[in-house]
Design an enzyme around this catalytic site. Structure first.
Site, short mmCIF file in Angstrom:
data_model
loop_
_atom_site.label_atom_id
_atom_site.label_comp_id
_atom_site.label_asym_id
_atom_site.label_seq_id
_atom_site.Cartn_x
_atom_site.Cartn_y
_atom_site.Cartn_z
N HIS A 113 0.81 -1.21 0.00
CA HIS A 113 0.00 0.00 0.00
C HIS A 113 0.85 1.27 0.00
O HIS A 113 0.37 2.33 -0.41
CB HIS A 113 -0.94 0.00 1.21
CG HIS A 113 -2.09 -0.94 1.08
ND1 HIS A 113 -2.07 -2.23 1.56
CD2 HIS A 113 -3.32 -0.78 0.50
CE1 HIS A 113 -3.23 -2.82 1.29
NE2 HIS A 113 -4.00 -1.97 0.65
N GLY A 114 2.07 1.20 0.46
CA GLY A 114 2.93 2.39 0.48
C GLY A 114 4.24 2.09 1.15
O GLY A 114 4.35 1.14 1.93
#
Length: 225
Positions: A113-114
């Protein structure tokens, strides 16, 4: 929602209640974003004759973290299970190894996600939640629960709020920003701030939609027939 952007930008300038509302509001925003683009993709594929699997199945009705990841971003959950969790050994190599595999899988989910440290913490805390869900399931399986209905309601309430709390790390611009939001959330000395009744109503109606969404969908389908 402006309340989300405003609160997460400078949480110190907002009241404890405003921070709480912003957290619930972001839970709705992230669901609408993720589920919305999935539904669009499923719909467009359907128009071209392709049948796609359901990707979100009322995740905010989950009664534990295992249930949540069976309902939230199902295609991603299945990929993590098939290509990370199971190859690591899944639950086949003992209890301790199972918990370690869950933590490693959700660590990868956080990275997916990041690349910020806040995403890694979000993933690891979800791994912890999954591990605790397994521990609870083992304990419950050992005896009869005379208050099963009450236990299910409490489990849903705790799970919902835990999921919403962990969204802080997902939305925050940095780890420090996440800690600032959490600090203000528990700041009992925060100043009073006018509450926008429309924001409260929208949050309330959105969660009602999660509860009755499937029933409404079934009714709309029956009307069309």
């Amino acid at each position: 929602m402006n309340i989300v952007d405003d609160v997460f930008a400078v949480p110190q300038n907002h009241s404890q209640l405003a921070v709480l509302l912003a957290i619930y509001a972001f839970a709705i925003v992230i669901y609408c974003d993720f589920s919305g683009y999935s539904d669009m993709a499923i719909g467009l594929a359907g128009l071209m004759g392709f049948k796609s699997p359901v990707n979100f199945n009322a995740p905010y009705l989950s009664v534990n973290f295992q249930d949540f990841w069976r309902r939230w971003h199902i295609t991603l959950s299945n990929w993590l299970r098939d290509y990370i969790y199971i190859p690591l050994g899944g639950s086949r190599k003992g209890r301790s190894r199972t918990y370690l595999n869950l933590m490693a899988t959700m660590f990868v989910s956080g990275l997916w996600h990041g690349n910020g440290i806040q995403f890694i913490i979000w993933g690891l805390l979800h791994g912890l939640g999954l591990s605790l869900s397994r521990v609870k399931a083992e304990v419950v399986a050992q005896g009869k629960n005379q208050f099963a209905r009450l236990e299910k309601i409490l489990s849903w309430f705790i799970t919902l709020n835990a999921i919403c709390f962990l969204w802080i790390f997902f939305r925050a611009q940095s780890l420090q920003n996440a800690f600032d939001v959490i600090r203000q959330l528990f700041n009992w000395q925060s100043a009073n701030e006018p509450v926008n009744i429309y924001v409260v109503a929208l949050i309330f109606l959105s969660f009602l939609g999660f509860v009755f969404g499937q029933s409404i969908k079934d009714w709309l389908i029956s009307v069309q027939k």
